[in-house]
Design a protein around this motif. Structure first.
Motif, short mmCIF file in Angstrom:
data_model
loop_
_atom_site.label_atom_id
_atom_site.label_comp_id
_atom_site.label_asym_id
_atom_site.label_seq_id
_atom_site.Cartn_x
_atom_site.Cartn_y
_atom_site.Cartn_z
N GLU A 275 13.16 8.53 19.23
CA GLU A 275 12.49 8.06 18.02
C GLU A 275 11.05 8.54 17.96
OE1 GLU A 275 12.91 3.87 18.36
OE2 GLU A 275 15.05 3.87 17.83
N ARG A 276 10.34 8.42 19.08
CA ARG A 276 8.93 8.81 19.09
C ARG A 276 8.77 10.32 18.93
NH1 ARG A 276 7.65 5.59 16.56
NH2 ARG A 276 5.58 6.55 16.67
N ALA A 277 9.68 11.08 19.53
CA ALA A 277 9.62 12.53 19.37
C ALA A 277 9.84 12.92 17.91
CB ALA A 277 10.65 13.20 20.27
N LEU A 278 10.80 12.28 17.26
CA LEU A 278 11.06 12.58 15.86
C LEU A 278 9.91 12.12 14.96
CD1 LEU A 278 14.85 11.74 15.63
CD2 LEU A 278 13.81 13.96 15.17
N ALA A 279 9.17 11.13 15.42
CA ALA A 279 8.02 10.65 14.65
C ALA A 279 6.81 11.56 14.80
CB ALA A 279 7.67 9.22 15.08
N GLY A 280 6.94 12.58 15.66
CA GLY A 280 5.88 13.56 15.79
C GLY A 280 5.01 13.42 17.01
N GLU A 281 5.36 12.52 17.93
CA GLU A 281 4.55 12.37 19.14
C GLU A 281 4.84 13.54 20.08
OE1 GLU A 281 4.67 8.54 20.92
OE2 GLU A 281 3.98 7.53 19.10
N ASP A 282 3.81 14.30 20.39
CA ASP A 282 3.97 15.48 21.23
C ASP A 282 2.72 15.65 22.07
OD1 ASP A 282 2.13 16.33 19.36
OD2 ASP A 282 3.43 17.84 18.45
N GLY A 283 2.57 16.82 22.68
CA GLY A 283 1.40 17.04 23.52
C GLY A 283 1.30 15.99 24.61
N ARG A 284 0.13 15.38 24.74
CA ARG A 284 -0.08 14.36 25.76
C ARG A 284 0.65 13.05 25.46
NH1 ARG A 284 -4.91 17.39 26.24
NH2 ARG A 284 -5.50 17.75 28.44
N LYS A 285 1.23 12.92 24.28
CA LYS A 285 2.01 11.73 23.92
C LYS A 285 3.52 11.98 24.00
CE LYS A 285 -1.35 9.34 21.00
NZ LYS A 285 -1.57 8.70 19.67
N THR A 286 3.91 13.12 24.51
CA THR A 286 5.34 13.43 24.62
C THR A 286 6.06 12.33 25.39
OG1 THR A 286 4.91 15.80 24.53
CG2 THR A 286 7.02 15.11 25.47
N PRO A 287 7.17 11.80 24.87
CA PRO A 287 7.83 10.67 25.52
C PRO A 287 8.80 11.08 26.63
CG PRO A 287 8.86 11.12 23.40
CD PRO A 287 7.71 12.08 23.53
N PHE A 288 8.84 10.26 27.67
CA PHE A 288 9.73 10.47 28.82
C PHE A 288 10.30 9.11 29.19
CE2 PHE A 288 10.11 13.33 32.80
CZ PHE A 288 11.29 12.71 33.21
#
Length: 336
Positions: free
Chosen positions: A100-113
């Motif tokens: 969900e967070r990746a699809l919401a545009g969180e990337d770079g240092r906010k990339t979800p794991f």
């Protein structure tokens, strides 16, 4: 990075000598203590409905009841305790959160794991196996497809765990909306993942299996990623790219014979980041295997460091001849 994490996942008790045990998550947390920019998020557990979207209802009822009655050995390798079902829902919920967070545009240092356990990629629609009860990455993929607000029509899964993710492959094998790619050790559990397995029906051409011989190292993995996995996923053009991130292909992992270094995981992370950028896909990671505590912690940490700005070091040597033959075969099979 932002890490999905829940203490509930520590309550899945497999016994003192089982390789898939709570110390895996403790080691990861300890290894990340020394890193900058680490954030933890506790996501909601997956609903029974979300799990039932990829697993048969009869199985969901059977396995949840088995755990809630105290658990035991589901099979010789796959062990449950009374708290396993809650842990499995927590792990699947973290995978959903990551997608969900990746699809919401969180990337770079906010990339979800998503740091969940039990792992998931061996769980098929109607059975638990290989330490796995709920297929976390499959739940995440299906949830993204079912979410009208997410606007995701195509999902790709890249599985770099040393074992073939038979469960993920099986769940989506006849479908054209999920592309599954795996690099795994030839002949290792569960014995699936032949190059000839490329999907059927609507799923024809949406499965890629690179089965590499024991001793494959960083350059071999990179050759497969750059010349087969990457081009295939780029052509598929997914909205979301999920990495089934197992770290048991590491050269010091106790249960495999591969030779991937910690730096090798940084290199694959870098290539996945580039692939996501080229396709405009959201990118998220979901923990699978990895049974050497030090190497597991180092592997997760190097993924984080790659997003934190540390450039990976390219290998000095090229791939083995056998790997080049595998890549050529895959390119022929998928017409790349």
């Amino acid at each position: 990075m932002r890490f999905g994490y829940s203490e509930t996942c520590l309550d899945h008790d497999t016994g003192a000598r089982h390789p898939e045990n709570p110390d895996r998550l403790r080691a990861i947390r300890e290894g990340l203590k020394r890193k900058h920019g680490v954030e933890y998020v506790e996501a909601d557990p997956a609903s029974r409905e979300a799990v039932g979207a990829v697993h048969e209802e009869e199985y969901v009822e059977e396995v949840s009841s088995f755990c809630e009655s105290g658990g035991g050995n589901w099979d010789p390798d796959t062990v449950a305790s009374g708290n396993t079902w809650a842990a499995a829902l927590a792990a699947a919920g973290q995978a959903q959160w990551a997608g969900e967070r990746a699809l919401a545009g969180e990337d770079g240092r906010k990339t979800p794991f998503a740091l969940g356990r039990p792992p998931g990629h061996h769980a098929v629609a109607d059975d638990a196996m290989g330490f796995c009860f709920v297929n976390n990455v499959a739940v995440a993929a299906q949830s993204a497809l079912d979410d009208d607000d997410a606007d995701a029509d195509r999902i790709a899964v890249f599985d770099w765990d040393v074992h073939h993710g038979n469960g993920t492959q099986d769940i989506f094998y006849e479908r054209g909306d999920v592309f599954y790619a795996s690099i795994h050790e030839d002949g290792l559990y569960p014995g699936t993942g032949d190059a000839a397995e490329t999907g059927i029906g609507d799923g024809a051409g949406t499965t890629l299996n690179a089965s590499l011989g024991a001793g494959a190292a960083d350059a071999d993995y990179l050759a497969v990623v750059e010349d087969a996995v990457g081009p295939a996923i780029e052509r598929f053009d997914p909205d979301l790219l999920l990495v089934s991130a197992g770290f048991d292909a590491h050269r010091h992992d106790p249960i495999s014979r591969m030779r991937v270094s910690t730096e090798g995981y940084a290199l694959m992370t870098d290539r996945m980041r580039g692939l996501a950028d080229r396709t405009g896909a959201g990118l998220a990671f979901v923990l699978e295997g990895g049974y050497g505590l030090d190497t597991l912690a180092e592997g997760v940490a190097t993924v984080h460091e790659t997003f934190d700005g540390r450039p990976p070091i390219e290998p000095d040597e090229g791939p083995k001849e056998g790997t080049e033959a595998v890549v050529d075969d895959l390119r022929d099979r998928l017409d790349l």
